[in-house]
Scaffold this motif. Sequence first.
Motif, mmCIF file in Angstrom:
data_model
loop_
_atom_site.group_PDB
_atom_site.id
_atom_site.type_symbol
_atom_site.label_atom_id
_atom_site.label_comp_id
_atom_site.label_asym_id
_atom_site.label_seq_id
_atom_site.Cartn_x
_atom_site.Cartn_y
_atom_site.Cartn_z
ATOM 1 N N ALA A 218 54.355 36.740 45.729
ATOM 2 C CA ALA A 218 52.981 37.225 45.970
ATOM 3 C C ALA A 218 51.987 36.108 45.647
ATOM 4 N N GLN A 219 51.124 35.819 46.607
ATOM 5 C CA GLN A 219 50.119 34.758 46.400
ATOM 6 C C GLN A 219 48.800 35.348 45.902
ATOM 7 N N ALA A 220 48.674 36.650 46.036
ATOM 8 C CA ALA A 220 47.521 37.377 45.487
ATOM 9 C C ALA A 220 48.012 38.788 45.192
ATOM 10 N N ILE A 221 47.396 39.435 44.204
ATOM 11 C CA ILE A 221 47.830 40.797 43.876
ATOM 12 C C ILE A 221 46.611 41.715 43.787
ATOM 13 N N VAL A 222 46.688 42.814 44.529
ATOM 14 C CA VAL A 222 45.649 43.840 44.483
ATOM 15 C C VAL A 222 46.031 44.802 43.351
ATOM 16 N N TYR A 247 42.814 41.010 42.653
ATOM 17 C CA TYR A 247 41.730 41.750 43.302
ATOM 18 C C TYR A 247 41.750 43.161 42.728
ATOM 19 N N HIS A 248 40.913 43.413 41.732
ATOM 20 C CA HIS A 248 40.870 44.740 41.102
ATOM 21 C C HIS A 248 39.986 45.656 41.953
ATOM 22 N N VAL A 249 40.572 46.700 42.490
ATOM 23 C CA VAL A 249 39.812 47.651 43.312
ATOM 24 C C VAL A 249 40.023 49.061 42.773
ATOM 25 N N GLU A 250 38.995 49.895 42.954
ATOM 26 C CA GLU A 250 39.140 51.301 42.532
ATOM 27 C C GLU A 250 39.713 52.141 43.655
#
Length: 294
Positions: A218-222, A247-250
Amino acid sequence: MKVILAESAGFCWGVERAIDIARDFAAQGKRPVYTDGPLIHNSQMMEKIEAEGIREVGDYESSGELEIDESTKSSAVMVVRAHGISPERRKYLKSLGMEFRDATCPDVGFIAGKIHKHASKGYKTILFGDPKHPEVIGLMGYTNDCGYVVKSQKDIDALPPLGDKVCMVSQSTMFTDEFERLGEYLKIKYPNAQVIDTICGATKERQTDVVNLVKQGAQAIVVVGGYHSSNTRKLALLVENHGVPAYHVETADDIDVNALQKYEIVGITAGASTPDFIIESVCNKLGLCRELEK
Ligand code: SF4
């Protein structure tokens, strides 16, 4: 873009159990179901359970007086959150004259038991955690007024002389490596200190899964979960500590898909208080189909 989902993403068993307890009462209908502070640190799930008749009273820290309509008290039930409460708070809630149901996570109960056992033998408690978190506030109530919350080596350096009987435990959702490091540091000052790892299995599993996502490329993690959720924020921090953008998302609405297109592999994980319907919508938005379970 390939998308991979962490195996452990979603409710931990302690949160699921607390929600089930409150929902069982609400499903019976006719009786108000109150929780002392938010049952779960996820506003979307709070809205959902409120519509089912579960109402939050009190405050985040479970410390203020509760104002409850006298006419509802005899039929109402008060549900304690998974974070648990102090013995004093328990006494107060029981004095309100409502049916009392304790949904404290057994893993938090285990920590309280360890603190209580040692405090009653004269040990001073060092609790690794966030002093403002309700779990920590509740646990401090078991220390016989001989407890200290620490977050860093600096906090350990600032401790007063504590004698020979010292016991160290952790808030359930802390980082394992930090706890180990601080435990070793404490032992330099107090070689006989009892250092007990009380980070819960669900937390360890979620932390391990972040490492696994990174290992899978994984190159980015949500990271999906409430912005006020301690364990979700920690997961995001852990991702960044591994050199991967988090990427912290609700909710799915917070995702900027275009910003993620530059990555070949994107991981998704979620905090222990993130409901499956939100994880599902995030997966869908990123093109990963997932069966809705909760
Ligand atoms: S994070 Fe751990 S201690 Fe907290 S509710 Fe979940 S299982 Fe229990």
